[in-house]
Write a protein that holds these residues in place. Structure first.
Motif, PDB file in Angstrom:
ATOM      1  N   ASP A  10     100.374  53.939  65.956  1.00  0.00           N
ATOM      2  CA  ASP A  10      99.659  54.949  66.758  1.00  0.00           C
ATOM      3  C   ASP A  10      98.660  54.130  67.612  1.00  0.00           C
ATOM      4  OD1 ASP A  10      98.146  57.149  66.926  1.00  0.00           O
ATOM      5  OD2 ASP A  10      96.825  56.922  65.418  1.00  0.00           O
ATOM      6  N   GLY A 154      99.367  53.369  61.324  1.00  0.00           N
ATOM      7  CA  GLY A 154      98.646  54.427  61.416  1.00  0.00           C
ATOM      8  C   GLY A 154      97.188  54.241  60.939  1.00  0.00           C
ATOM      9  N   ASP A 159      98.839  60.709  60.269  1.00  0.00           N
ATOM     10  CA  ASP A 159      99.767  59.509  60.637  1.00  0.00           C
ATOM     11  C   ASP A 159     100.666  59.387  59.465  1.00  0.00           C
ATOM     12  OD1 ASP A 159      98.567  59.360  63.285  1.00  0.00           O
ATOM     13  OD2 ASP A 159      97.398  57.729  62.656  1.00  0.00           O
TER      14      ASP A 159
END
Length: 202
Positions: A10, A154, A159
């Motif tokens: 991410d 994440g 996520d």
């Protein structure tokens, strides 16, 4: 380093410290667009406990306003990298395939990575390409080869949930938007408490 893997990062809250800028942009934009009841920092974070775009739609935020929010994110000052992240990514990329899968716009992420001279990211797949991280992860695995062990890194509950639905390993980061206690609700496979921990995990 062990055998080559597909490591998917991410962006916001993992690579860059963007929470304050994005939260401010969100609050100001939704308030100006007539959604004052949603214009709080806690509501902003709650939207990241699932898919960002789906959560906004479920709250009644129309696509035109979502686009305005994304434009505000893109116009915000470029965030700083978390300490060590550039070095960690470059070292991981020497042995693994490293890509970024994010809800942020591809061009914004590419610009920020270039501004900070982050090397090693093979590709950025943003929310403008597909709003589902699950689909983006699955597509990346298909293109880069399912033989590669795949992991998503994440910082939010959303996520971890989306990555798990894609069938990949999950690593939560303690320095991100949700923090350890909130992130543990999603039960990631591993927790990284500092960027350098990622080098030990991979």
């Amino acid at each position: 380093m062990t055998q080559s893997k597909l490591i998917m990062f991410d962006f916001d809250g993992v690579i860059v410290d963007s929470l304050d800028h994005q939260c401010r942009a969100f609050v100001e934009t939704v308030r100006a667009e007539g959604f004052a009841d949603l214009a709080t920092a806690e509501q902003f974070l709650e939207f990241t406990e699932s898919n960002w775009f789906e959560a906004l739609a479920a709250a009644g935020v129309p696509p035109t306003v979502v686009s305005e929010v994304e434009n505000a994110f893109g116009a915000a000052p470029s965030p700083e990298l978390f300490p060590e992240m550039a070095t960690v990514i470059e070292r991981l990329a020497a042995a693994h395939r490293v890509i970024v899968i994010t809800s942020s716009r591809t061009d914004v992420v590419e610009r920020v990575l270039a501004e900070h001279s982050v090397r090693g990211v093979a590709e950025v797949i943003g929310g403008d390409q597909d709003e589902s991280k699950t689909r983006k992860i699955d597509n990346a695995r298909r293109r880069f080869g399912r033989a590669l062990a795949a992991w998503y890194v994440g910082d939010t509950v959303g996520d971890i949930l989306e990555a798990r639905r894609a069938g990949v390993g999950t690593i939560g980061v303690a320095w991100g938007w949700h923090g350890v206690e909130r992130l543990r609700r999603a039960n990631p496979d591993h927790m990284a408490h500092a960027p350098s921990d990622l080098l030990d995990l991979f």
